[in-house]
Design an enzyme around this catalytic site. Structure first.
Site, PDB file in Angstrom:
ATOM      1  CG  ASP A   9      -1.771   1.177   1.403  1.00  0.00           C
ATOM      2  OD1 ASP A   9      -2.391   1.590   0.410  1.00  0.00           O
ATOM      3  OD2 ASP A   9      -1.834   1.720   2.521  1.00  0.00           O
ATOM      4  CG  ASP A  11      -1.725   7.497   0.527  1.00  0.00           C
ATOM      5  OD1 ASP A  11      -0.749   8.167   0.171  1.00  0.00           O
ATOM      6  OD2 ASP A  11      -2.749   7.354  -0.161  1.00  0.00           O
ATOM      7  CG  ASP A 182      -2.091   2.532   6.684  1.00  0.00           C
ATOM      8  OD1 ASP A 182      -2.894   3.311   7.231  1.00  0.00           O
ATOM      9  OD2 ASP A 182      -1.998   2.433   5.444  1.00  0.00           O
TER      10      ASP A 182
END
Length: 225
Positions: A9, A11, A182
């Site tokens: 991922d 961000d 996250d």
């Protein structure tokens, strides 16, 4: 041929922050937003929805890309390069940079898959040395970016769909999949891979990761380049 695929991922995983939130602040600083206070307040509300797993991606993109509808895409792309140099590069995690180099030395295929728009994700990934990118693609009209999504957005379950489509087009089949993220929005893909890793997770994802004995990473060192 490599037999291991590592997926990231973007961000709050590879960098400390959300690229779209940073981009919106950049547009405000460049005085490209008519009412920057209201715009940033709305952006904050969208962020809350995202973190709660309740974001409607099309509504968000309409909000996010509306300020660009009268700016030609080439100009936007040039702005993005400056934005990345000034606002994103200092926030990249050194732990992520080190891991990427280590994986490349061991001949892993690397892929960034993000719910952020492609014209921002791709140059950030290239900065980190990752060429394979799956992000939200949008159409152009009269030479400008629109909020109309092309195909399946790489968001929630859409990440699985896009990944499967991408793998079908590759001349090799990975023996194992690793995924670093996250976000609770990425739970569907975390549940599909062989080796899930959660990076600086919020409480909900942290609790799930602990129950399932997933690897939990604490990345806090920024400014890799």
């Amino acid at each position: 041929m490599p037999n291991s695929l590592t997926i990231f991922d973007l961000d709050d995983t590879l960098l400390n922050g959300d690229t779209m939130a940073l981009w919106h602040q950049y547009l405000c600083d460049r005085q490209l937003i008519d009412d920057p206070i209201t715009f940033l307040e709305q952006d904050n509300e969208f962020d809350k929805l995202y973190r709660a797993g309740q974001l409607d991606i099309q509504t968000y993109l309409h909000f996010s890309l509306e300020p660009l509808q009268h700016i030609d895409a080439a100009t936007v792309d040039s702005m993005v390069q400056t934005f990345i140099e000034e606002r994103v590069k200092p926030r990249l995690y050194s732990e992520a940079d080190g891991l990427i180099h280590e994986l490349q030395e061991h001949h892993h295929y690397l892929l960034v898959i993000s719910a952020t728009v492609d014209f921002i994700v791709r140059p950030v990934a290239q900065l980190l040395g990752i060429q394979n990118v799956l992000a939200v693609n949008v159409t152009r009209q009269h030479g400008c970016y629109t909020s109309q999504i092309i195909g399946t957005p790489s968001f929630r379950d859409g990440k699985i769909i896009r990944l499967q489509q991408w793998l079908t087009d590759q001349p090799w089949t990975p023996d194992e999949l690793r995924f670093y993220t996250d976000s609770i929005n990425d739970l569907p893909l975390l549940e599909q891979v062989d080796h899930p890793y959660v990076v600086n997770p919020a409480q909900t994802l942290l609790e799930i990761a602990q129950k399932r004995n997933w690897t939990i990473l604490d990345w806090n060192t920024t400014n890799t380049k």
